[in-house]
Structures are given as structure tokens and as C-alpha cells.
Motif scaffolding. Sequence first.
Motif, mmCIF file in Angstrom:
data_model
loop_
_atom_site.group_PDB
_atom_site.id
_atom_site.type_symbol
_atom_site.label_atom_id
_atom_site.label_comp_id
_atom_site.label_asym_id
_atom_site.label_seq_id
_atom_site.Cartn_x
_atom_site.Cartn_y
_atom_site.Cartn_z
ATOM 1 N N LEU A 99 -0.065 -0.349 1.060
ATOM 2 C CA LEU A 99 -0.337 1.052 1.339
ATOM 3 C C LEU A 99 -1.232 1.662 0.261
ATOM 4 C CD1 LEU A 99 0.484 3.191 3.475
ATOM 5 C CD2 LEU A 99 2.224 3.959 1.862
ATOM 6 N N ILE A 100 -0.921 1.375 -1.009
ATOM 7 C CA ILE A 100 -1.721 1.928 -2.099
ATOM 8 C C ILE A 100 -3.142 1.380 -2.057
ATOM 9 C CG2 ILE A 100 -1.985 1.980 -4.616
ATOM 10 C CD1 ILE A 100 1.057 2.115 -4.811
ATOM 11 N N MET A 101 -3.284 0.084 -1.783
ATOM 12 C CA MET A 101 -4.612 -0.522 -1.761
ATOM 13 C C MET A 101 -5.451 -0.039 -0.583
ATOM 14 S SD MET A 101 -4.920 -2.116 -4.498
ATOM 15 C CE MET A 101 -6.512 -2.863 -4.160
ATOM 16 N N PRO A 203 -11.385 14.847 -0.009
ATOM 17 C CA PRO A 203 -11.895 13.474 -0.142
ATOM 18 C C PRO A 203 -11.380 12.810 -1.420
ATOM 19 C CG PRO A 203 -13.580 15.014 -0.854
ATOM 20 C CD PRO A 203 -12.406 15.854 -0.410
ATOM 21 N N ASP A 204 -10.065 12.671 -1.544
ATOM 22 C CA ASP A 204 -9.464 12.122 -2.756
ATOM 23 C C ASP A 204 -8.302 11.210 -2.387
ATOM 24 O OD1 ASP A 204 -6.857 13.807 -2.782
ATOM 25 O OD2 ASP A 204 -8.441 15.318 -2.583
ATOM 26 N N LEU A 205 -7.846 10.416 -3.354
ATOM 27 C CA LEU A 205 -6.816 9.429 -3.074
ATOM 28 C C LEU A 205 -5.442 10.038 -2.854
ATOM 29 C CD1 LEU A 205 -7.634 6.339 -5.308
ATOM 30 C CD2 LEU A 205 -8.325 6.861 -2.990
ATOM 31 N N THR A 206 -5.160 11.181 -3.455
ATOM 32 C CA THR A 206 -3.877 11.838 -3.199
ATOM 33 C C THR A 206 -3.780 12.228 -1.730
ATOM 34 O OG1 THR A 206 -3.840 12.689 -5.463
ATOM 35 C CG2 THR A 206 -2.346 13.718 -3.878
ATOM 36 N N SER A 207 -4.842 12.809 -1.192
ATOM 37 C CA SER A 207 -4.857 13.183 0.229
ATOM 38 C C SER A 207 -4.711 11.944 1.110
ATOM 39 C CB SER A 207 -6.154 13.912 0.574
ATOM 40 O OG SER A 207 -6.281 15.112 -0.151
ATOM 41 N N GLU A 208 -5.444 10.882 0.779
ATOM 42 C CA GLU A 208 -5.430 9.673 1.599
ATOM 43 C C GLU A 208 -4.067 8.987 1.544
ATOM 44 O OE1 GLU A 208 -7.084 6.646 4.128
ATOM 45 O OE2 GLU A 208 -7.369 8.794 3.775
ATOM 46 N N LEU A 209 -3.487 8.875 0.366
ATOM 47 C CA LEU A 209 -2.194 8.213 0.244
ATOM 48 C C LEU A 209 -1.101 9.035 0.912
ATOM 49 C CD1 LEU A 209 -0.778 5.733 -0.847
ATOM 50 C CD2 LEU A 209 -0.457 6.916 -3.025
ATOM 51 N N THR A 210 -1.184 10.349 0.815
ATOM 52 C CA THR A 210 -0.212 11.223 1.492
ATOM 53 C C THR A 210 -0.312 11.050 2.999
ATOM 54 O OG1 THR A 210 -0.298 12.837 -0.316
ATOM 55 C CG2 THR A 210 0.499 13.618 1.814
ATOM 56 N N ARG A 211 -1.544 10.996 3.508
ATOM 57 C CA ARG A 211 -1.726 10.813 4.947
ATOM 58 C C ARG A 211 -1.191 9.462 5.410
ATOM 59 N NH1 ARG A 211 -5.018 8.167 8.181
ATOM 60 N NH2 ARG A 211 -6.284 7.340 6.446
ATOM 61 N N LEU A 212 -1.515 8.413 4.688
ATOM 62 C CA LEU A 212 -1.059 7.075 5.057
ATOM 63 C C LEU A 212 0.461 6.958 5.006
ATOM 64 C CD1 LEU A 212 -3.717 4.896 3.185
ATOM 65 C CD2 LEU A 212 -3.476 5.151 5.662
ATOM 66 N N GLY A 217 5.276 6.037 7.535
ATOM 67 C CA GLY A 217 6.685 6.262 7.199
ATOM 68 C C GLY A 217 7.204 5.289 6.159
ATOM 69 N N GLU A 218 6.302 4.627 5.435
ATOM 70 C CA GLU A 218 6.718 3.580 4.508
ATOM 71 C C GLU A 218 7.046 4.095 3.117
ATOM 72 O OE1 GLU A 218 3.571 0.696 4.715
ATOM 73 O OE2 GLU A 218 4.563 -0.385 6.335
ATOM 74 N N LEU A 219 6.577 5.294 2.764
ATOM 75 C CA LEU A 219 6.895 5.865 1.460
ATOM 76 C C LEU A 219 7.317 7.314 1.620
ATOM 77 C CD1 LEU A 219 4.005 4.634 -0.920
ATOM 78 C CD2 LEU A 219 6.310 3.708 -0.718
ATOM 79 N N THR A 220 8.360 7.703 0.881
ATOM 80 C CA THR A 220 8.776 9.101 0.850
ATOM 81 C C THR A 220 7.852 9.876 -0.081
ATOM 82 O OG1 THR A 220 10.234 8.831 -1.049
ATOM 83 C CG2 THR A 220 11.163 8.332 1.152
ATOM 84 N N PRO A 221 7.850 11.213 -0.008
ATOM 85 C CA PRO A 221 7.039 11.985 -0.956
ATOM 86 C C PRO A 221 7.371 11.669 -2.416
ATOM 87 C CG PRO A 221 7.711 13.380 0.859
ATOM 88 C CD PRO A 221 8.428 12.081 1.047
ATOM 89 N N ASP A 222 8.657 11.435 -2.729
ATOM 90 C CA ASP A 222 9.024 11.077 -4.101
ATOM 91 C C ASP A 222 8.414 9.734 -4.502
ATOM 92 O OD1 ASP A 222 10.398 13.176 -5.225
ATOM 93 O OD2 ASP A 222 12.344 12.550 -4.460
ATOM 94 N N GLU A 223 8.419 8.771 -3.585
ATOM 95 C CA GLU A 223 7.833 7.464 -3.881
ATOM 96 C C GLU A 223 6.324 7.565 -4.041
ATOM 97 O OE1 GLU A 223 10.980 4.398 -1.749
ATOM 98 O OE2 GLU A 223 9.470 5.413 -0.520
#
Length: 399
Positions: A99-101, A203-212, A217-223
Amino acid sequence: MELPTVHPRFPLTGPAESDRDLVGERFRSQGGVVRARLADGTTIWVALSYRLARQVMTDPVFSRAAATRPDSPRSAEGLALPAMLSSLDGEEHVRTQRLIMRAFTPKTVEGMRPWITDVVHDLLDTIAGLPQPVDLVTMFTAPLPARVMCRLFGVPYQDQERFGRWSEMLDSTENPDEVIEAFGLFHAYMRELIVRKRARPGPDLTSELTRLAEETGELTPDEVANNLVMVLGAGIDTTVQQLANSLITLLTERDQYELLCRRPELVDNAVEELLRCLILIPTGTMMRVATRDTELGGWTVRAGEGVVALQHVANRDPDAFTAPDRLDLQRPDAGRHLSFGIGRHFCVGAQLARTEMRIALRELTRRFPAARLAVPAEELRWRDGSLMRGPVTLPVTLT
């Protein structure tokens, strides 16, 4: 069978100003593995040869998840949170890393090259106009990764200074309260940023990772927040110190600095060789714990015992590299170093760190071929009580 000698302390390295771990190298030549005692009296195993370091980093019997338990061995006072990518094993690690990659792709990093170059030019323009000597930590190696990481993750420009301060606090090896405080501040900030990016993505990774994370459903907001802290915290201070240490080495071994000035095409390989040669984290890889009895270098590591690989000692193993103690910017196999890890726990930010260092060294050597240390190398002051080895200041005369 008698166990190997226990070294009285860990890490094995001496003063921070030394870029050699002579104790580790001596034990490496005597078999490649040693036992050492942590500050709390716990005995751990330390892999020192290139072959055994690779074994520790790739064999799943040596678990990162097991090292997050409250009673597990600790080589430093840093946090070991189960929800972080660096603390996961097996399928959970694969799922989180995937997910992160997806948000941290090679294409993303390559697309950052033009504006990283612009940041470097801006910093060099500023220091060119300052009275000499200039402290390159304050004016160059510290602000560069902070600006890059904050832009990458959509963090407002005005928050860069405190991000750098929190990253440095997370590296404390002597003050666990400071580490906990820094993580709390970092985590709370990232949770708020996630909420803002969910409402107004950019256009940033925080937005993209939050969307993904929401789509899968693989990561909670805390994760998500935990892993953003991990990537941001590691991505700032590691690059600050590695770049500063690299500049000290190049300016001390003047012929190599001048070679890079004459032949800028060597910069990619130069970064690999500097990563191979230098000590960044004296405590080596993150602690792992054996999940069952297993063999390491002819010895039996018992289930529950802690194991660490010292990359900086393994990277100077003569069985892996020819003339390993010589800095050679043209070394053909420099990229085989273990400084970013290997296997599943290979550093997710490796490509970005490499890109930052390549651009920084290429542009600085092009702009300031006459740069030199303003004080003798032995008079530089080094950070105390920090996970990362690096100078407090780096006074350099640029012209």
C-alpha cells in the motif's frame, strides 16, 4: 560448546568522530558474530560479516514483530510500534508495504527531480552570499530533506522547522520521554493532516495514501499516521546526517572531492560508495528476535534472543569488497552495500534519499570546487545521545 566472548557494551563503536568501527572489525575477522551487552544487561547477538548480516536481514526466523513486544531487547530507547511497516513481518508486512509503495512509486520520485534540483539551487544561492565560513548543516544538509519531505507529503512550508526538530528528537538514545513526546506531536499532526487531505486532497503522498487506505480498507487512520511518521521522521534526519557525513569525508579525502568536481558523471556511484563506507547508525539494523532456535555463524541463537546486523561493519568485509577500507568513488560494486537493508525490509525511501544526495553532491561540487573544511576534521563537534551519527555543525569555506 562454549559461547563466544561477550563484549561489555553495545554499540561497539568508539567516539562518534570515528568513521571506523575497529572493535566490530576485529570481531568480524574472528568469526563474523559476537555477543554484546545492552545498557540494561541483556545479551544480544551481533552479526558483523557481510554473509551473516544478510542472513539476519533476510531470514524470517529473525522477527521484527517479535522485537516490538514490551519485554523484547532494545538497542536504543526509540519506539517500536506494532502498526509501523518497519515492525511487521509476513503477510501483514507485505500488505502494508504494498500500500505504501503504491503511493511512493519510482515514477513519483523521478518526477520530483526537477524541483529537488530547484531547492538545491536555492539553498546554494543563499549560502553563496553569506560570510565565510558557512555552516552547511544549518544552511544546506538540514533544510534540504526537510523541504523535500514536507512538499512530498503536503506539509505547509511554515511547519518544516518543527518537523526537523521532531525528527531529531525521535533519534534520541538517552531520553525515552523525548522520543515519546516527539512521536505524540508527530502523530497528532499527521492525524490532523489526514483529516484535511481527506476533505481537500492534493498532489501529495498523504492524500494518495489516505485515499488508498480508504479504498482498500487495509489501514486505519492511526496506522496511516504511524507509517507517515515513520517515513517522514526517517526520511529527514537520515538524509541530513548521511549528507553531512559524506561532505566531511569528501572534503577530508580531497582527491575524491576533486575527482567528483572533474567528473560529475561519477556522482551516482559516489553516493553508493559513501553509503558503503560511512557509519550512520552505530546500532546497525533494527533489533530482531529469533522465533526459534537457529544457527548463526556456527553458533546457536536461542528463541527469544535479540539479534542485530551491523551494516557498517559488513560493508567493509574484505570477503565482500576488495580493499574495503579505501574510499573509491569508481568502485564497480559499491551498490552491493547493505546500508538500506535487503529483502522485505529494504528501505522504502531509498530511491528518494539517493536522488537527494546525488543532486546535492553534483550541484555543490559544480558550484564550489574550491570548498574546504574551515576547521581541522578532528575539531568538528559530533552529536551525543542520538541514534544517527553526524556533526553538530559543519563549517566550510566555499570559495
